[in-house]
Design a protein around this motif. Structure first.
Motif, PDB file in Angstrom:
ATOM      1  N   PHE A   3       0.830  -1.211   0.000  1.00 28.15           N
ATOM      2  CA  PHE A   3       0.000   0.000   0.000  1.00 28.15           C
ATOM      3  C   PHE A   3       0.865   1.261   0.000  1.00 28.15           C
ATOM      4  N   TYR A   4       2.018   1.198   0.676  1.00 22.68           N
ATOM      5  CA  TYR A   4       2.914   2.359   0.741  1.00 22.68           C
ATOM      6  C   TYR A   4       4.107   2.135  -0.178  1.00 22.68           C
ATOM      7  N   LYS A   5       4.511   3.201  -0.881  1.00 20.66           N
ATOM      8  CA  LYS A   5       5.608   3.086  -1.834  1.00 20.66           C
ATOM      9  C   LYS A   5       6.872   3.837  -1.420  1.00 20.66           C
ATOM     10  N   SER A   6       6.758   4.811  -0.516  1.00 23.73           N
ATOM     11  CA  SER A   6       7.948   5.540  -0.071  1.00 23.73           C
ATOM     12  C   SER A   6       7.687   6.168   1.290  1.00 23.73           C
ATOM     13  N   ALA A   7       8.789   6.597   1.938  1.00 25.36           N
ATOM     14  CA  ALA A   7       8.675   7.224   3.261  1.00 25.36           C
ATOM     15  C   ALA A   7       9.886   8.114   3.491  1.00 25.36           C
ATOM     16  N   LYS A   8       9.745   9.061   4.410  1.00 24.90           N
ATOM     17  CA  LYS A   8      10.870   9.915   4.799  1.00 24.90           C
ATOM     18  C   LYS A   8      10.674  10.383   6.230  1.00 24.90           C
ATOM     19  N   LEU A   9      11.785  10.635   6.899  1.00 24.84           N
ATOM     20  CA  LEU A   9      11.762  11.159   8.264  1.00 24.84           C
ATOM     21  C   LEU A   9      12.047  12.651   8.223  1.00 24.84           C
ATOM     22  N   SER A  10      11.549  13.348   9.232  1.00 21.72           N
ATOM     23  CA  SER A  10      11.817  14.795   9.285  1.00 21.72           C
ATOM     24  C   SER A  10      11.783  15.278  10.723  1.00 21.72           C
ATOM     25  N   THR A  16       4.032   7.773   1.866  1.00 23.10           N
ATOM     26  CA  THR A  16       3.329   8.046   0.617  1.00 23.10           C
ATOM     27  C   THR A  16       2.754   6.742   0.088  1.00 23.10           C
ATOM     28  N   ASN A  17       1.429   6.682  -0.129  1.00 16.66           N
ATOM     29  CA  ASN A  17       0.809   5.452  -0.614  1.00 16.66           C
ATOM     30  C   ASN A  17       0.817   5.397  -2.140  1.00 16.66           C
ATOM     31  N   ILE A  18       0.325   4.314  -2.686  1.00 25.13           N
ATOM     32  CA  ILE A  18       0.418   4.090  -4.132  1.00 25.13           C
ATOM     33  C   ILE A  18      -0.414   5.085  -4.937  1.00 25.13           C
ATOM     34  N   LYS A  19      -1.357   5.739  -4.284  1.00 27.94           N
ATOM     35  CA  LYS A  19      -2.165   6.747  -4.973  1.00 27.94           C
ATOM     36  C   LYS A  19      -1.590   8.155  -4.822  1.00 27.94           C
ATOM     37  N   GLY A  20      -0.453   8.265  -4.141  1.00 22.42           N
ATOM     38  CA  GLY A  20       0.175   9.558  -3.953  1.00 22.42           C
ATOM     39  C   GLY A  20      -0.242  10.282  -2.695  1.00 22.42           C
ATOM     40  N   GLY A  21      -1.147   9.686  -1.918  1.00 24.47           N
ATOM     41  CA  GLY A  21      -1.594  10.299  -0.675  1.00 24.47           C
ATOM     42  C   GLY A  21      -0.506  10.299   0.388  1.00 24.47           C
ATOM     43  N   LYS A  22      -0.493  11.316   1.219  1.00 20.53           N
ATOM     44  CA  LYS A  22       0.515  11.462   2.273  1.00 20.53           C
ATOM     45  C   LYS A  22      -0.101  11.191   3.641  1.00 20.53           C
ATOM     46  N   GLU A  23       0.638  10.474   4.471  1.00 25.63           N
ATOM     47  CA  GLU A  23       0.214  10.224   5.848  1.00 25.63           C
ATOM     48  C   GLU A  23       1.377  10.561   6.772  1.00 25.63           C
ATOM     49  N   LYS A  24       1.149  11.451   7.715  1.00 28.63           N
ATOM     50  CA  LYS A  24       2.204  11.848   8.647  1.00 28.63           C
ATOM     51  C   LYS A  24       1.935  11.227  10.010  1.00 28.63           C
TER      52      LYS A  24
END
Length: 466
Positions: free
Chosen positions: A319-326, A425-433
Motif C-alpha cells: 500500500f505504501y511506496k515511499s517514506a521519509k523522516l523529518s 506516501t501510498n500508491i495513490k500519492g496520498g501522504k500520511e504523517k
C-alpha cells in the motif's frame, strides 16, 4: 492384486484429503488479513488457536517464525525471541526424514516437514537481532551478529554458481548496524565494505538492487572514525560525497519493514506422454520447451497426457511506496536495502528444474503403478490413474508474515529529543504523517528501531495460472 498395491491405493485415497486442500495462503488467510490490517492482537489470537496443530510436526518452522513475528509486532520482544530461538534450533537440528521423503516422492510434497527457504532462515537472525536491540541487549545482539555471519558462510558453501542467491548484502548491513550500536566502528566498516561488494557484484544483477545511499554514507563515516583516511577519501571520490565528522549527540537507525512477502500458489502444466522404446517414455510440453524422459520398464503409462502441478510465487502489492523522516531542521530519505519479494522469486526459480524433475517422477511412478494394476484389473487401474492425478498438489508453504522489502535511514538525534516524524506516501500519492516515539538515550548512543507498515493487497493468483 498384490498386497502392496492395495496398501498403495489406500494411501493414495487417504492422500486426496491433503491434495484437495487449499493453498497454504488460503489456509492462513485470516492471519494474513489481520497482519495487513495492523490488527496484531487478532493475529496473536489466531496463532494461539493454531499452536496445537502447527507447533509440532510438518509446520513447526512456520509456527515459530509467525508466532515470533506477531509477538514482536505486539512489542513482546522477549517472548518473540523465544519463538525465534526455537525456529533457529529447528533449522540447526532439522534432518530429512526418509519416510516423509518417500511419501512426498510417491504421493504428495506436503507430506514433508517444511524446512524453510534459504532467505527465510537468514531472516530469523535479523528479527532476533532487532528484538535484542529494542531491549538494549547489545551483547546478545552481537552474538546474533556472529550467528548471521556463520549462516552466511553456510549459504555460500552450499552453492558454487555465482548466479545463485548465496550472499546477502543486507545481512552484512545489519551486522554493521549492530557493531555500531556496540560502539565498534572498525568491524562496522568491514561489514559495510562486504555489503558494498555484494550489492555491486551480485544484487545489481540478480535483484536489480543498487547500492543504498545510506550505505555509501556509512562507509565513508566509519572509515573516518577508524582512521582509514585513504579508504574514506577513495569512497568519497567514488560516490561523489562530502561527509563531515559526526558531531551529533546520538543517532537513530530506523529500519522500515514495508508490505508483505509474496505467497506461493500452484500452477499446472499439461504434458503429452510420448511412448519410446525399451521401456522409456517422455513427458513433453512444446509450448514451454520442456522434455523429461523416464524409464518405466514394462509398466509404461497407458494415458496419452498428464497434468503436473508446481509451486509459483505470487506478489502482493504494498500500500505504501515511499517514506521519509523529518525534524524541525531536515528531511531524511530511506534507502532501499533488501527486496525480499525479488529474492523469494529467485530462490524458487533456482530450484525449478529440480521441482520439475521430482514432480514428473512422482507422476510417472503413479501412472506406472496404475499400468501395473491394469494388467490384473483394468477398472482398478483406470481408477488408480485418476486417483494419481487427483493427488497431485504443489507445496505452497512459506513464511508469509515477512515484509516485502526493507529500507533504512540514519538520522542525528538531539539531546532530550523524544520523537521524530515519518511521512508515508501510498500508491495513490496520498501522504500520511505519523509520529514515532523515541526511547531515552545517552550521548554517543546509536538507537536502532524497526518500523512496520504491512498494509498490502491480496495476491492476484488468477493471473498466474496456465
Amino acid at each position: 492384486m498384490k498386497y502392496y498395491l492395495r496398501i498403495l491405493i489406500c494411501a493414495i485415497v487417504a492422500c486426496i484429503v491433503v491434495a484437495c486442500a487449499p493453498t497454504f495462503y488460503e489456509k492462513t488467510f485470516e492471519l494474513n488479513k489481520a497482519l495487513a490490517e495492523g490488527n496484531y492482537d487478532q493475529a496473536a489470537v489466531i496463532m494461539q488457536q493454531s499452536e496445537k496443530k502447527m507447533s509440532s510436526g510438518r509446520l513447526e518452522f512456520l509456527y515459530y517464525v509467525n508466532a515470533g513475528m506477531v509477538a514482536s509486532l505486539q512489542e513482546n520482544f522477549d517472548q518473540s525471541n523465544q519463538y525465534f530461538q526455537k525456529a533457529d534450533l529447528f533449522v540447526e537440528d532439522h534432518k530429512k526424514n526418509v519416510f516423509e521423503e518417500g511419501g512426498a516422492l510417491l504421493l504428495n510434497p506436503n507430506l514433508t516437514t517444511y524446512p524453510g527457504e534459504d532467505h527465510e532462515k537468514l531472516m530469523i537472525n535479523y528479527f532476533k537481532a532487532l528484538n535484542y536491540l529494542e531491549m538494549r541487549q547489545y551483547n546478545e545482539a552481537l552474538v546474533e551478529c556472529k550467528r548471521m555471519n556463520l549462516r552466511l558462510q553456510q549459504l555460500s558453501d552450499k552453492y558454487k554458481s555465482d548466479k545463485k542467491y548465496k550472499k546477502d548484502a543486507f545481512i552484512h548491513v545489519m551486522m554493521g548496524i549492530i557493531y555500531e550500536a556496540f560502539n565498534d566502528p572498525n568491524n562496522a566498516f568491514i561489514a559495510y565494505r562486504n555489503a558494498l561488494d555484494i550489492y555491486q557484484n551480485e544484487y545489481a544483477a540478480l535483484f536489480n538492487t543498487p547500492v543504498p545511499q545510506q550505505l555509501k554514507l556509512d562507509l565513508v563515516r566509519t572509515a573516518q572514525e577508524t582512521g582509514l583516511y585513504d579508504d574514506a577519501a577513495r569512497y568519497s571520490k567514488q560516490f561523489k560525497l562530502e561527509v563531515g565528522k559526526d558531531e551529533s549527540y546520538a543517532n537513530l537507525v530506523l529500519l522500515w519493514n514495508n508490505g508483505m512477502s509474496p505467497v506461493k500458489d500452484e500452477w499446472g502444466v499439461n504434458f503429452a506422454v510420448i511412448q519410446g522404446k525399451n521401456g522409456w517414455v517422455t513427458f513433453v510440453n512444446k509450448e514451454l520447451g520442456m522434455s523429461f524422459p523416464f524409464y518405466c520398464g514394462n509398466d509404461k503409462p497407458t494415458v496419452t497426457w498428464v497434468k503436473a502441478v508446481f509451486p509459483k510465487y505470487v506478489e502482493r502489492k504494498s500500500f505504501y511506496k515511499s517514506a521519509k523522516l523529518s525534524d524541525q531542521d531536515h528531511t531524511y530519505l530511506f534507502s532501499h536495502a533488501e527486496d525480499i519479494n525479488a529474492i523469494s522469486f529467485k530462490v524458487l526459480e533456482e530450484r525449478m528444474l529440480l521441482e520439475f524433475s521430482k514432480t514428473l517422477l512422482r507422476v510417472a511412478m503413479k501412472q506406472s503403478i496404475a499400468a501395473k494394476v491394469s494388467q490384473e484389473n483394468e477398472g482398478w487401474g483406470a481408477a488408480l490413474s485418476i486417483l494419481g492425478s487427483a493427488t497431485e498438489s504443489a507445496d505452497t508453504r512459506s513464511w508469509q508474515s515477512l515484509p516485502k522489502d526493507i529500507s533504512y535511514v540514519r538520522v542525528p538525534l538531539k539531546e532530550g529529543q523524544t520523537s521524530i516524524d515519518i511521512e508515508l506516501t501510498n500508491i495513490k500519492g496520498g501522504k500520511e504523517k505519523r509520529t514515532i516515539e523515541l526511547p531515552k538515550f545517552v550521548k554517543g548512543e546509536t538507537v536502532v528501531l524497526p518500523y512496520y507498515t504491512l498494509s498490502s493487497f491480496a495476491p492476484q493468483t488468477a493471473s498466474y495460472g496456465f
